[in-house]
Design an enzyme around this catalytic site. Structure first.
Site, PDB file in Angstrom:
ATOM      1  N   CYS A  74       0.810  -1.197   0.009  1.00 67.21           N
ATOM      2  CA  CYS A  74      -0.014  -0.130   0.018  1.00 67.21           C
ATOM      3  C   CYS A  74       0.731   1.262  -0.013  1.00 67.21           C
ATOM      4  O   CYS A  74       0.419   2.354  -0.392  1.00 67.21           O
ATOM      5  CB  CYS A  74      -0.983  -0.030   1.082  1.00 67.21           C
ATOM      6  N   CYS A 114     -11.295 -15.305   9.827  1.00 67.72           N
ATOM      7  CA  CYS A 114     -11.623 -14.662   8.317  1.00 67.72           C
ATOM      8  C   CYS A 114     -11.001 -14.768   7.304  1.00 67.72           C
ATOM      9  O   CYS A 114     -11.238 -14.596   6.141  1.00 67.72           O
ATOM     10  CB  CYS A 114     -12.241 -13.195   8.915  1.00 67.72           C
ATOM     11  N   GLY A 269      11.910   5.544   0.960  1.00 62.37           N
ATOM     12  CA  GLY A 269      11.050   4.286   1.338  1.00 62.37           C
ATOM     13  C   GLY A 269       9.491   4.756   1.133  1.00 62.37           C
ATOM     14  O   GLY A 269       8.895   3.966   1.107  1.00 62.37           O
ATOM     15  N   GLU A1272     -19.252 -14.439  21.580  1.00 62.13           N
ATOM     16  CA  GLU A1272     -19.259 -13.259  22.323  1.00 62.13           C
ATOM     17  C   GLU A1272     -18.556 -13.388  23.707  1.00 62.13           C
ATOM     18  O   GLU A1272     -17.787 -12.530  24.196  1.00 62.13           O
ATOM     19  CB  GLU A1272     -20.600 -12.646  22.407  1.00 62.13           C
TER      20      GLU A1272
HETATM   21  C1  LIG Z   1       2.847   2.325   9.894  1.00 59.04           C
HETATM   22  C2  LIG Z   1       4.167   3.093  10.197  1.00 59.04           C
HETATM   23  C3  LIG Z   1       4.949   2.982  11.355  1.00 59.04           C
HETATM   24  C4  LIG Z   1       6.219   3.659  11.865  1.00 59.04           C
HETATM   25  N1  LIG Z   1       6.432   3.311  13.228  1.00 59.04           N
HETATM   26  C5  LIG Z   1       7.731   4.212  13.481  1.00 59.04           C
HETATM   27  C6  LIG Z   1       8.037   4.034  14.662  1.00 59.04           C
HETATM   28  O1  LIG Z   1       7.443   3.453  15.473  1.00 59.04           O
HETATM   29  N2  LIG Z   1       9.030   4.939  15.087  1.00 59.04           N
HETATM   30  C7  LIG Z   1       9.891   5.728  14.176  1.00 59.04           C
HETATM   31  O2  LIG Z   1      10.839   6.327  14.572  1.00 59.04           O
HETATM   32  N3  LIG Z   1       9.536   5.818  12.741  1.00 59.04           N
HETATM   33  C8  LIG Z   1       8.258   5.172  12.603  1.00 59.04           C
HETATM   34  N4  LIG Z   1       7.694   5.231  11.346  1.00 59.04           N
HETATM   35  C9  LIG Z   1       8.238   6.379  10.371  1.00 59.04           C
HETATM   36  C10 LIG Z   1       9.454   5.727   9.540  1.00 59.04           C
HETATM   37  O3  LIG Z   1      10.559   5.260  10.199  1.00 59.04           O
HETATM   38  C11 LIG Z   1       9.864   6.627   8.558  1.00 59.04           C
HETATM   39  O4  LIG Z   1       8.656   6.981   7.762  1.00 59.04           O
HETATM   40  C12 LIG Z   1      10.988   6.683   7.715  1.00 59.04           C
HETATM   41  O5  LIG Z   1      12.054   6.129   8.239  1.00 59.04           O
HETATM   42  C13 LIG Z   1      10.997   7.527   6.536  1.00 59.04           C
HETATM   43  O6  LIG Z   1      12.160   7.069   5.601  1.00 59.04           O
HETATM   44  P1  LIG Z   1      11.697   6.910   4.064  1.00 59.04           P
HETATM   45  O7  LIG Z   1      12.709   6.532   3.343  1.00 59.04           O
HETATM   46  O8  LIG Z   1      10.375   6.103   3.873  1.00 59.04           O
HETATM   47  O9  LIG Z   1      11.295   8.575   3.941  1.00 59.04           O
HETATM   48  P2  LIG Z   1      10.431   9.053   2.540  1.00 59.04           P
HETATM   49  O10 LIG Z   1       9.014   9.031   2.989  1.00 59.04           O
HETATM   50  O11 LIG Z   1      10.773   8.554   1.270  1.00 59.04           O
HETATM   51  O12 LIG Z   1      10.943  10.564   2.935  1.00 59.04           O
HETATM   52  C14 LIG Z   1      10.655  11.126   4.329  1.00 59.04           C
HETATM   53  C15 LIG Z   1      11.251  12.604   4.202  1.00 59.04           C
HETATM   54  O13 LIG Z   1      12.747  12.637   4.428  1.00 59.04           O
HETATM   55  C16 LIG Z   1      13.346  13.446   3.237  1.00 59.04           C
HETATM   56  N5  LIG Z   1      14.482  12.718   2.828  1.00 59.04           N
HETATM   57  C17 LIG Z   1      14.611  11.334   2.867  1.00 59.04           C
HETATM   58  N6  LIG Z   1      16.001  10.942   2.769  1.00 59.04           N
HETATM   59  C18 LIG Z   1      16.748  12.240   2.157  1.00 59.04           C
HETATM   60  C19 LIG Z   1      17.859  12.498   1.859  1.00 59.04           C
HETATM   61  N7  LIG Z   1      18.962  11.772   1.899  1.00 59.04           N
HETATM   62  N8  LIG Z   1      18.386  13.764   1.818  1.00 59.04           N
HETATM   63  C20 LIG Z   1      17.390  14.651   2.204  1.00 59.04           C
HETATM   64  N9  LIG Z   1      16.167  14.223   2.257  1.00 59.04           N
HETATM   65  C21 LIG Z   1      15.835  13.060   2.690  1.00 59.04           C
HETATM   66  C22 LIG Z   1      12.264  13.441   2.096  1.00 59.04           C
HETATM   67  O14 LIG Z   1      12.364  14.768   1.484  1.00 59.04           O
HETATM   68  C23 LIG Z   1      10.907  13.440   2.909  1.00 59.04           C
HETATM   69  O15 LIG Z   1      10.664  14.499   3.257  1.00 59.04           O
HETATM   70  C24 LIG Z   1       6.626   4.415  10.711  1.00 59.04           C
HETATM   71  C25 LIG Z   1       6.147   4.698   9.626  1.00 59.04           C
HETATM   72  C26 LIG Z   1       4.928   3.930   9.283  1.00 59.04           C
HETATM   73  C27 LIG Z   1       4.468   4.020   8.076  1.00 59.04           C
HETATM   74  S1  FES Z   2      -8.017 -14.404  10.486  1.00 55.72           S
HETATM   75 FE1  FES Z   2      -6.581 -12.646  10.976  1.00 55.72          FE
HETATM   76  S2  FES Z   2      -7.848 -11.054  10.615  1.00 55.72           S
HETATM   77 FE2  FES Z   2      -9.484 -12.473  10.551  1.00 55.72          FE
HETATM   78  S1  FES Z   3      -2.887  -2.077   3.810  1.00 52.91           S
HETATM   79 FE1  FES Z   3      -2.585  -2.087   5.966  1.00 52.91          FE
HETATM   80  S2  FES Z   3      -0.120  -1.963   5.839  1.00 52.91           S
HETATM   81 FE2  FES Z   3      -1.021  -1.759   3.522  1.00 52.91          FE
END
Ligand SMILES: Cc1cc2nc3c(=O)[nH]c(=O)nc-3n(C[C@H](O)[C@H](O)[C@H](O)COP(=O)(O)OP(=O)(O)OC[C@H]3O[C@@H](n4cnc5c(N)ncnc54)[C@H](O)[C@@H]3O)c2cc1C
Ligand code: FES
Ligand code: FES
Length: 1340
Positions: A74, A114, A269, A1272
Site C-alpha cells: 500500500c 476470517c 522508502g 461473544e
Molecule cells: C506504519 C508506520 C509505522 C512507523 N513506526 C515508526 C516508529 O515506531 N518509530 C519511528 O521512528 N518511525 C516510525 N515510522 C516512520 C518511518 O521510520 C519513517 O517514515 C521512515 O524512516 C522514513 O524513511 P523513508 O525512506 O520512507 O522516507 P520518505 O517518505 O521516502 O521521505 C521522508 C522525508 O525525508 C526526506 N529525505 C529522505 N531521505 C533524504 C535524504 N537522503 N536527503 C534529504 N532528504 C531526505 C524526504 O524529502 C522526505 O521529506 C513509521 C512509519 C509507518 C508508515
Molecule cells: S483471521 Fe486474521 S484478521 Fe481474520
Molecule cells: S493495507 Fe495495511 S499495511 Fe498496507
C-alpha cells in the site's frame, strides 16, 4: 521532463512492462486491479496492518546476491520497483497446483479465521523462510511483528509457523513439525495420568504435512540479474496524470535535480511522504526517488564508528548493528545497543525494510525515534549539494519546526556517522508507546553521559527527547548544570528539578497526555541514572546505594512468542469415525484463505462500466445544512454524478424498530462523519479527490456535546430507559455494614475488522432487479433497506455474501445504509457501483462499541458479602438510537454476572450525544454490564482487605436452581466448575503468593493477578430473532449444496454447518459445499450475531437434512448395499424431491420491562479466566504474563474453532481493556482514524502463556448436538488483565503509602497506569491547568 521510461519488473515470475507507469500508483492497487491478483489485501493503506504484505527480491550488486524482503504494497509506488521481482501469495502456492508448506501449516493449525490477514501472514513467514529456512522463534516473532490479526489471537498462527523452527536451543522450540498434533517442547503437557484420558491437547496433526522444499520457490528472474549487472547510469522518468517522478542513477544528477527543483521531495522508502500523499491529500507535482544512488546506500565500518548511507533501510541498519554488538568490544557498542533497543520496537518488519535512516531523521517528526538516540550519540550528518559537502552535527538545532530542518531545500543527506562509544561513555535509549511494538512512541529519549575516567564526575551529558514538543528537545540547562557533578543521589534530585523546569510540554501537544509525557521524561532519566550507577559500581567508582529491589526497573519487558496449552474433550469412542461432529476440523476455506484464492467483496472483478462511490461526510457536529454545492466536484475528471437525499427514489430513512435514521442527512447534521452525499466516479481515486471539492455550507446549532457527563447535564436521553430490581435495595442499603459509592468509566472500541465495509451494487437492467455483493452480517436487513430506498420490492433485490473479513457486530447496521446509498447511485446511473470504505472513513462513519459509565452504590459486610447494589448504567449512544437500546438491555441483564446479590437494582440509560451512532460489537453490552459488577466485587474486596477471589467466591450463585435478577431460572453448576477448574489450572493461590513475593522485592515493577467467572446469555432477547432457516439441495452426482441464513465471518459457521450436515446425511464433509449466503435462497434471516449463528442455522440445516434422509430412507432400506450416489440417483428417477428447506424456531425469549422480569436468553454459557500481568511503574508499560481460561461450550461441535473463538475474543478483550483508546477532539472529531493512531493487539500483546481449556462433560440440552454458542463471551475475559493491572498498581501505591482505592478507567493504558502509580516523578510533572486551555481530547 524527458519521455517516460519503460518500467520493468516481475510479478510471480511474469514480466511486467509498463510503458506509462503512474508515479501515484502503488503496488497494492496495481496487483489488485491491473494484474487481478486479489490475494494481497487492503486493510489500512498506511503501512499499519500488514494485510498487503508481499515479498520483493532484488539483485544486490554490492553483495552479489539476491536479497528478499517484505514490503507493504500500500506504500510501495510501482515506479520504484524497476528491476525487482515481486512474489505475492498467489506466487507462493495454490490449491490448484501445490500448497506451500507455510500456507498449509497456517491453515491446518487453525491460524486462519476470517482469512483477511492470512495472505499477509503467509508472505511475512514465506519471506523469512526464503532468507532463513530454519528460523528461531525470535525470527518468527520479528517477522510477524508488522502483521495484525483481529480474529485469532495469534497463537494458532504461531503454532503453525513454529513447526519450521530450527533445532538450536535458543529457538525455544523442538524439531521440525513438533511431532503429531503440533505438540512440541513448548507445549509440554501438564496433564497427569490421573486426569481424564478423554481429554486431548491435539488440535491439529502435522503427520502428513508438506516438507519445506526450496525447489518449489520461484527463482529470481535471470533477466533481472543481467539487467542489474549491466546497469548503466540512466535515470528513469515517469509521468503521471498529476505527479512526475525522476529516479536518477548518479549522485551528481540527483544534486542537479535538487538544485533545480528544491521543493520536490526526495523519497526513498516513501513511508513518510507516501501516507501524506495517499491519505492526506498532500500534492507534490514532482518527486525525486533517491533509492538508486549507490553512494546513499553504502554502509561502512571504520575505526571510530560506522557511516550509514542515508538511504540504508532500518532493517539493514539493524542487522549491521546486531552483528557489530556481537563482534565488537563491549564498551564500544554501548551506543549501538541503545540504538538496537529502539530499532527492535520501531514499526514492523515491512516498514523497517522500506524506511530509511535519512527519511526517519529528515522527516523531522518528533515522534520518530531515531533522532533522540542518534543525537545523544553525537552523530554527524554528511550533507551534500551542488555547492559541495558539509558536516552538520545531529542535535536539536537541526530541527527547526515540525517537519522542518535546517538543511537547505537543495541539500541531500548523504550519510550519517554513528560513532562508537568511548570507555567511559554510557548510553541508553527509551521509548514508550501505546503498544510495545509497531506503534509510534509518545516519548522517546536518548541519553549519553561521559564520565571522567576513573571517577564518578560527569564530563558531558546529552539528553534528547522526542514527543514532548514540535521538534527534538534538548533540556540544555539540565545537561550543562550537571557537568562536573558526582553521579549520585544529589545529582539525581538536581537533574529532576532541572528537567521539571527545562521540559515544557504544552497541554495542547498533538496526541495529548502532556502530564504523562512529562512524567516519562523524568522517569526515563531516573532509569538511566540507575543504569549508570550500576555500571560505575562495577568499576568501583561509585558507592551509591542502589537497593536491590530497584534493579528490575532496568530490564525492559521482553516480547515473547505466545505459547500455551489447549485442551478439549474427545468424542466418545462409540462415535463413528466418519462422523465429524465434535472433532477439531479445519476451517472449511482455510486453504483458499491461505493462498489468496478466497474472495471477499472487493476481490470480485469489476463489472463492465463499474463506477466507484465515496461518501461526503459532515465536518460539523450539530448544524443546519444551508447548501450543498457539488458543481466543482462534478467538473473533476472522471466524475459521473453526485448523489444526496434528493436522489433517493424511495425513502431516505433507515427504519429499525420504528427508529428512523437518515441515509443522507437532509436538513441537519448530528455528528461529524454523518453522510451528506456521495461522489460517483470512474475510479476510486477520482471519486475520493472530488469529494474534497464538494462545498457544504452549515449553520452551527446548539447544543453540542459529546460526553456522557454532558448528556446527563442536558438530560439528553433516548427512550426507553430500563430498570430491573430484585429484593429491596433501599432497605438493604440501610442495613448494610458499609456503603461504597463509586463509578467506572469504560471507553468505546473500534471494530477494526481487517476488511473495511463495502459492497458492489449491480443493476441487472431488467425489472429493476439489483444484486448486491456485500459484506454484511444481516443480508435480509440490507435487502429490505435497499428495497425501501429504491422503492422496489425485496423480491427484486438479492444480497450475496460469500464471506466477511471480520464483522464483530459492526457489519449489521451501517452496512445496510451504505448499501442503500450505493444502490441509489447504481439506480441513478444505471451502472454497477462499488463502495469500499477507506480505513479512516470506516472508523469515522461506522461507529463502534459504546462507552459506558457505571455509577454504583453498594452495601456490603465485613466478610465481603454484598447485600445490595444499585447501579446505573449510562451508555453513549451517539446521535441516533441504532441498536443502543438492546445493547443497554444486555448490559443490565448481565449486571448480576455470577453473583447472587440479594438486593440488586439496575437502571439503564442511553445518552444522546452529537457523536456518530454507536452500534453492536461482539458482546453487545455484555462486557460493559459485567465489568461494572466485577469492579464492584474488586473494590469491595480491597476495602475489606480480602483477596478478590474470596469475595467473588462467597457471593457466587451456588444452588442447583438459581434465578437471575430478572427471574430467569438457571443452574450455575458449570459456572462454578469453570471457576474452580480455572483457579486450579492457573495455580491461582500459589501464584498469588508468588506475586506478593515479587512485589515485596521489586520497587518499580509490580505484578497483579485477577480472575473472574462469567455467566453470559446466549441468543437474542428479542425472541423473534431466535430463528434459523436453511436450504439443502442434493444433486444427482451425490454432492450436496447447503445454503443457510448465517454469514461466514471467520467464526467458522460454514465449517460447523458442514459437520452437522455430514453427520445427518452420512456423507463426507468433502461432498458438502456452501457457496454463499443469499437472500434469494434463504429469506428473512436473522443477523449472524448474539453467539447464536450456529445454534439457529445448525438446527435448520439439521432439520432440512433430516427431511431429506426421511425421503431417502425407504430407498436405503430397500437397497442397503447401494452407495449414496446410487440412492440419490434412484430418488431422482422416482421423482423424490432432493431439495429441502429446514427451519428452526427458537424459544420465545422476551423480557417484560414493566415488571423487569422474563426469560431473556435461550441459555447461558459459562466460563472463568485468570490473568497475571506485570507493570512498569515508571513508564506505565505492562506485560501480559499468563492467562488461563476454562470455557463451557457445551459439547463442542468443533473444538478447534471454539478454542479459536475463545482466544480471539479474549485478545480482542485485551485490546478493549488495555490499549484500544479512541480519541475525540473537543469538537467531536474522531482523531484516531487508522492503525497508526488506534492500536489493536499485536503479537506482543498476547500473554506469553495462554492456556485454554474447554470444560469437559458439559452438555447443553438446548442447542444443536448439546453445544453452546461461543462468539461473544470471551471478550469480557480481557477484563482480568484490567483487574490484574489494577491490583499491580494498588501494590505500588500501597508501598508508597497511598490509598489502595483509586479510580482507573478502562482501557488501562500506559498513561493511566503510570499516572495511577503516583510518585515523586508524577508530582514533578503535574501542572494544574488554569482551565483556559481545552484538553487535547475528551473521554466521551
Ligand atoms: C506504519 C508506520 C509505522 C512507523 N513506526 C515508526 C516508529 O515506531 N518509530 C519511528 O521512528 N518511525 C516510525 N515510522 C516512520 C518511518 O521510520 C519513517 O517514515 C521512515 O524512516 C522514513 O524513511 P523513508 O525512506 O520512507 O522516507 P520518505 O517518505 O521516502 O521521505 C521522508 C522525508 O525525508 C526526506 N529525505 C529522505 N531521505 C533524504 C535524504 N537522503 N536527503 C534529504 N532528504 C531526505 C524526504 O524529502 C522526505 O521529506 C513509521 C512509519 C509507518 C508508515
Ligand atoms: S483471521 Fe486474521 S484478521 Fe481474520
Ligand atoms: S493495507 Fe495495511 S499495511 Fe498496507
Amino acid at each position: 521532463m524527458t519521455s517516460t521510461s519503460e518500467l520493468i519488473f516481475f510479478v510471480n515470475g511474469k514480466k511486467v512492462v509498463e510503458k506509462n507507469a503512474d508515479p501515484e500508483e502503488v503496488l497494492l492497487s496495481f496487483l489488485r486491479r491491473k494484474v487481478g491478483l486479489t490475494g494481497t489485501k487492503y486493510g489500512c493503506g498506511g503501512g499499519g496492518c500488514g494485510a498487503c504484505t508481499v515479498m520483493v527480491s532484488r539483485y544486490d550488486r554490492n553483495q552479489e546476491r539476491v536479497v528478499h524482503y517484505t514490503v507493504n504494497t500500500c506504500l510501495q509506488p510501482i515506479v520504484t520497483l524497476h528491476g525487482a521481482a515481486v512474489v505475492t501469495v498467489e506466487g507462493v502456492g495454490s490449491t490448484k497446483t501445490k500448497l506451500h508448506p507455510v500456507q498449509e501449516r497456517i491453515a491446518k493449525a487453525h491460524g486462519s479465521q476470517c482469512g483477511f490477514c492470512t495472505p499477509g501472514m503467509v508472505m511475512s513467514m514465506y519471506t523469512l523462510l526464503r532468507n532463513k529456512p530454519q528460523p528461531t522463534m525470535e525470527d518468527i516473532r520479528e517477522a510477524l511483528g508488522g502483521n495484525l490479526c483481529r480474529c485469532t489471537g495469534y497463537r494458532p498462527i504461531i503454532d503453525g509457523f513454529k513447526t519450521f523452527c530450527g533445532s538450536e536451543p535458543s529457538s525455544g522450540c523442538c524439531q521440525n513439525g513438533g511431532g503429531s498434533g503440533g505438540k512440541c517442547c513448548t507445549n509440554s503437557s501438564k496433564m497427569n495420568d490421573s486426569e481424564e484420558r478423554d481429554i486431548s491437547q491435539e488440535l491439529f496433526s502435522l503427520d502428513h504435512v508438506l516438507p519445506l522444499d526450496p525447489s518449489q520457490d520461484l527463482i529470481f528472474p535471470p533477466e533481472l540479474m543481467i539487467m542489474e549487472k549491466k546497469l548503466i547510469g540512466d535515470a528513469l522518468y515517469f509521468q503521471g496524470e498529476r505527479v512526475n517522478l525522476v529516479a536518477p542513477f548518479e549522485l551528481s544528477h540527483l544534486l542537479e535535480l535538487k538544485a533545480k527543483h528544491p521543493a520536490a521531495p526526495l523519497i526513498v522508502g516513501y513511508t513518510t511522504i507516501g501516507p501524506k500523499m495517499l491519505l492526506k491529500g498532500v500534492h507534490h507535482p514532482l518527486v525525486i526517488y533517491a533509492g538508486r544512488i549507490s553512494e546513499l546506500s553504502t554502509l561502512t565500518w571504520e575505526k571510530n564508528g560506522v557511516t550509514v548511507g542515508a538511504a540504508c533501510s532500518l532493517s539493514t541498519l539493524k542487522e549491521e548493528v546486531e552483528r557489530a554488538v556481537v563482534e565488537m568490544e563491549e564498551e564500544k557498542t554501548r551506543g549501538y545497543r541503545a540504538l538496537l533497543q529502539t530499532l527492535r520496537c520501531l514499526a514492523g518488519k515491512q516498514i523497517r525494510n522500506m524506511a530509511t535512516i535519512g527519511g526517519n531523521l529528515l522527516s523531522a517528526n518528533p515522534k520518530y525515534d531515531l533522532s533522540s538516540v542518534l543525537a545523544a550519540l553525537d552523530c554527524t550528518l554528511h550533507v551534500i549539494s551542488k555547492d559541495g559537502m558539509r558536516n552538520v552535527p545531529l542535535n536539536e538545532k537541526l530541527f527547526t519546526d515540525f517537519g522542518k530542518t535546517a538543511l537547505r531545500p537543495d541539500e541531500v543527506l548523504l550519510s550519517v556517522d554513528i560513532p562508537s562509544t568511548k570507555p567511559w561513555e554510557f548510553v541508553a535509549a527509551y521509548r514508550q508507546a501505546q503498544r510495545r511494538e509497531f506503534a509510534f512512541s509518545f516519548v522517546n529519549a536518548g541519553i549519553k553521559v561521559a564520565i571522567r575516567e576513573g571517577s564518578d564526575i560527569v564530563e558531558s551529558l546529552n539528553i534528547y527527547y522526542g514527543g514532548v514538543g514540535s521538534t527534538l528537545v534538548k533540556p540544555g540547562r539540565t545537561c550543562q548544570q550537571l557537568v562536573g557533578r558526582s553521579w549520585g543521589e544529589d545529582l539525581l534530585s538536581e537533574a529532576c528539578r532541572f528537567l521539571k523546569e527545562d521540559v515544557d510540554v504544552s497541554p495542547m501537544i498533538h496526541g495529548g497526555k502532556a502530564e504523562y509525557r512529562k512524567t516519562l521524561t523524568i522517569s526515563f532519566f531516573f532509569k538511566f541514572y540507575m543504569q549508570v550507577v550500576l555500571e560505575m559500581r562495577d568499576r568501583d567508582v561509585s558507592d551509591v546505594d542502589l537497593p536491590l529491589e530497584y534493579l528490575s526497573a532496568l530490564k525492559p519487558f521482553k516480547n515473547e512468542v505466545p505459547q500455551g496449552q489447549q485442551s478439549f474433550q474427545l468424542v466418545s469412542k462409540a462415535q463413528p469415525s466418519a462422523d465429524p461432529v465434535g472433532r477439531p476440523s479445519m476451517h472449511q476455506s482455510a486453504f483458499q484463505q491461505a493462498t489468496g484464492e478466497a474472495k471477499y467483496y472487493d476481490d470480485l472483478p469489476s463489472v463492465q462500466g463499474e463506477l466507484f462511490i465515496v461518501m461526503v461526510t459532515s465536518t460539523r457536529a450539530h448544524a443546519k445544512i444551508i447548501n450543498i454545492e457539488a458543481s466543482a466536484a462534478l467538473k473533476m475528471p472522471g466524475v459521473v454524478t453526485f448523489v444526496s437525499a434528493g436522489d433517493v427514489p424511495g425513502t431516505n430513512r433507515r427504519l429499525w424498530f420504528n427508529n428512523p435514521e437518515e441515509l443522507f442527512a437532509e436538513e441537519e447534521v448530528l455528528c461529524v462523519g454523518q453522510i451528506i452525499g456521495a461522489v460517483v466516479a470512474e475510479s476510486r481515486e477520482q471519486a475520493r479527490r472530488a469529494t474534497e471539492k464538494v462545498q457544504v455550507t452549515y449553520q452551527d446549532l446548539q447544543p453540542v456535546f459529546f460526553t456522557i457527563e454532558d448528556a446527563i447535564k442536558h438530560e439528553s436521553y433516548f427512550e426507553p430507559k430500563r430498570k430491573v430490581e430484585r429484593g429491596d435495595v433501599d432497605e438493604a442499603l440501610k442495613n448494610a455494614e458499609h456503603i461504597l459509592e463509586d463509578e467506572l468509566y469504560m471507553g468505546g472500541q473500534e471494530h477494526f475488522y481487517m476488511e473495511t465495509q463495502g459492497l458492489i451494487a449491480v443493476p441487472r437492467g431488467e425489472n429493476e432487479e439489483m444484486d448486491l455483493y456485500v459484506a454484511t452480517q444481516h443480508g435480509a436487513f440490507t435487502q429490505e433497506l435497499v428495497g425501501m430506498a429504491l422503492g422496489i420490492d425485496s423480491n427484486k433485490i438479492t444480497c450475496h455474501v460469500k464471506r466477511l473479513g471480520g464483522g464483530f457486530g459492526g457489519k449489521v447496521m451501517k452496512i445496510a445504509s451504505l448499501s442503500a446509498i450505493t444502490a441509489v447511485a447504481a439506480h441513478k446511473t444505471g451502472r454497477a457501483v462499488r463502495c469500499c470504505l477507506e480505513r479512516g472513513d470506516d472508523m469515522l462513519i461506522t461507529g463502534g462499541r459504546h462507552p459506558f459509565l457505571g455509577k454504583y452504590k453498594v452495601g456490603y459486610n465485613d466478610d465481603g458479602t454484598i447485600v445490595a447494589a444499585d447501579i446505573t448504567y449510562y451508555s453513549n449512544g451517539g446521535c441516533t438510537l441504532d441498536e443502543s437500546a438492546f445493547i443497554m438491555d444486555k448490559a443490565i441483564l448481565h449486571m448480576d454476572n455470577g453473583y447472587k446479590i440479594p438486593n440488586l437494582r439496575g437502571h439503564g440509560v442511553v445518552c444522546k450525544t452529537y457523536l456518530p451512532s454507536y452500534t453492536a460489537f461482539r458482546g453487545f453490552g455484555g462486557p460493559q454490564g459485567l465489568t461494572v459488577i466485577e469492579s464492584v466485587l474488586h473494590e469491595v474486596a480491597v476495602r475489606c482487605g480480602l483477596p478478590p477471589e474470596q469475595v467473588r467466591d462467597i457471593n457466587m450463585y451456588r444452588e442447583e436452581e438459581c434465578y437471575t435478577h430478572y427471574k430467569q431460572p438457571f443452574c450455575p453448576t458449570d459456572m462454578v466448575r469453570c471457576w474452580d477448574e480455572c483457579l486450579e489450572k492457573a495455580d491461582y493461590r500459589d501464584r498469588l503468593r508468588a506475586v506478593r513475593l515479587f512485589n515485596s522485592s521489586n520497587r518499580w515493577k509490580k505484578r497483579g493477578i485477577a480472575a473472574v467467572p462469567q455467566k453470559f446469555g446466549v441468543g437474542f432477547s428479542k425472541g423473534f430473532y431466535n430463528q434459523g432457516a436453511a436450504l439443502v439441495n442434493i444433486y444427482k452426482d451425490g454432492s450436496v449444496l447447503v445454503t443457510h441464513g448465517g454469514t461466514e465471518m471467520g467464526q467458522g459457521i460454514n465449517t460447523k454447518v458442514i459437520q452437522i450436515a455430514s453427520r445427518v446425511l452420512e456423507v463426507p464433509m468433502s461432498s458438502i459445499f456452501i457457496k454463499e449466503t443469499s437472500t434469494g435462497n434463504v429469506p428473512n434471516a436473522a443477523p449472524s450475531a448474539a453467539s447464536f449463528g450456529t445454534d439457529a442455522v445448525g438446527m435448520a440445516v439439521k432439520d432440512a437434512c433430516e427431511k431429506l434422509m426421511r425421503r431417502l430412507q425407504p430407498l436405503m432400506e430397500r437397497n442397503p448395499q447401494n452407495t449414496w450416489k446410487q440412492w440419490v440417483n434412484e430418488a431422482f428417477f422416482q421423482k423424490i424431491s432432493l431439495s429441502a428447506t429446514g427451519f428452526f424456531m427458537g424459544p420465545p425469549t422476551d423480557v417484560d420491562w414493566e415488571k423487569g422480569e422474563g426469560h431473556a436468553y435461550y441459555y447461558f454459557s459459562y466460563g472463568a479466566c485468570c490473568s497475571e500481568v506485570e507493570i512498569d511503574c515508571l513508564t506505565g508499560d505492562h506485560k501480559n504474563i499468563r492467562t488461563d481460561i476454562v470455557m463451557d461450550v457445551g459439547k463442542s461441535i468443533n473444538p478447534a474453532l471454539d478454542i479459536g473463538q475463545v482466544e480471539g475474543g479474549f485478545v480482542q478483550g485485551v485490546g478493549l481493556y488495555t490499549i484500544e483508546e479512541l480519541q475525540f477532539s473537543t469538537d467531536g472529531v474522531l482523531m484516531t482514524r487508522g492503525p497508526s493512531q488506534y492500536k489493536v493487539p499485536a503479537l506482543s500483546d498476547v500473554p506469553a502463556e495462554l492456556n485454554v481449556h474447554l470444560l469437559a462433560n458439559a452438555e447443553n440440552p438446548h442447542a444443536i448436538y448439546l453445544s453452546k454458542g461461543i462468539g461473544e463471551p470471551p471478550v469480557f475475559f480481557g477484563s482480568t488483565v484490567f483487574f490484574a493491572i489494577k491490583a499491580a498498581i494498588a501494590a505500588a501505591r500501597r508501598e508508597r503509602g497511598l490509598g489502595e482505592t483509586f479510580p482507573l478507567s478502562s482501557p488501562a493504558t500506559a498513561e493511566r497506569i503510570r499516572m495511577a502509580c503516583q510518585d515523586q516523578f508524577t508530582q514533578m510533572a503535574s501542572s494544574p491547568t488554569d482551565g483556559t486551555s481545552p484538553p487535547w481530547c475528551i473521554d466521551v
